[in-house]
Design an enzyme around this catalytic site. Sequence first.
Site, PDB file in Angstrom:
ATOM      1  N   GLY A 299      31.120   4.173  68.082  1.00 36.59           N
ATOM      2  CA  GLY A 299      31.360   3.308  69.231  1.00 36.59           C
ATOM      3  C   GLY A 299      31.763   4.087  70.467  1.00 36.59           C
ATOM      4  CG  ASP A 300      35.286   6.302  70.462  1.00 35.56           C
ATOM      5  OD1 ASP A 300      35.580   5.198  70.931  1.00 35.56           O
ATOM      6  OD2 ASP A 300      35.962   6.885  69.600  1.00 35.56           O
ATOM      7  CB  ALA A 301      28.862   8.383  70.238  1.00 31.85           C
ATOM      8  N   GLY A 304      30.302   6.693  75.654  1.00 34.33           N
ATOM      9  CA  GLY A 304      30.067   7.900  76.438  1.00 34.33           C
ATOM     10  C   GLY A 304      28.679   7.951  77.034  1.00 34.33           C
TER      11      GLY A 304
END
Length: 346
Positions: A299-301, A304
């Site tokens: 999810g962070d990727a 980003g």
Amino acid sequence: MATPSYQLFCMGNPLLDMQVRNGEALLEKYELKANDAILAEAKHASIYDDVKQNPDITYVAGGAAQNAARGAAYVLPPGSVVYTGCVGDDDLAEQLKIANKREGLDEVYQVKAGEKTGACAVVITGHHRSLVTDLRAAEKFDQSHLSSPAVAPLIDAAKFFYVEGYFLTHGTASALELSSKAANAGKTFILNLSAPFIPQFFGAQLQQILPHTDILIGNEAEAETWGSANGLSNPKDLAAVAKTIAALPKTNASRPRIVVFTQGAESTVVVTSDKPDEPKWYPVTKLSDEEIVDTNGAGDAFAGGFIGALVAGKTLDEAVEAGHKMGSMCVQQVGPQYKWPKVQIL
């Protein structure tokens, strides 16, 4: 010496992830859910020692906003992204700096002497991950750091701002300062819900920040929890939850609010406040079970890649596509990491 003009300023809890696979026994011992994220309680204190004893432990730079910041830096030119948070004066902080440098992310950490850098036990079972976080130094971030000579000029120069929901467990005043400055200056402020417990237990803090939020990112579990906490009749209806959030009061009315909800291998939905009845669904290119190594940080990727594309001037459609590419890349690595040599995303 001129102050660097970073386009994107990110703030969050810097952590070092301690990952172990086949963690079923740990789930049982510490009464953890297979796909969850929690803050460590007293009963979890020994999990970090247990994880360290695992011969297959992997150490990966972590922290939700730091992961996303590294993802954005991955797709943008050097000198585009800077990150702040609080760390201790220890080896863990040095490992974080090395990981950041590799992906082109600059940091302006607040360093607390004598404190330990935050850590996250990542217990992997199949394609699920359970995160148990001990914030340590991360929760001792001082709001005054934002007005320090090293940081204030970077905030003034940036055009985009990103904060993780986890930061609201201790740093709401700092997030409010950053989000209100962005809204008043007509800049773009992005907030990630980060985990279901944020809308469940930190709803009051979210309510302070949401008026200044231009873009909200979350996943299906976080969306459902927000819907339940706010009394929606069908909190599982992602588009309905997104529509409700998009319609909330907004400080900077000149720009529509964008709400983005991912749901793993299923389609991502986007709702904008100027077209609330026209949710847009973006299919995800699915991977085989054999291709998926670790979903931690996916999810962070996505965030980003998505934010990096927006900073680069791409359309919303292109930004979602970039997010999907980064998420796909991430789940084929161990932890929230990206491929080297670098893959062209934008």
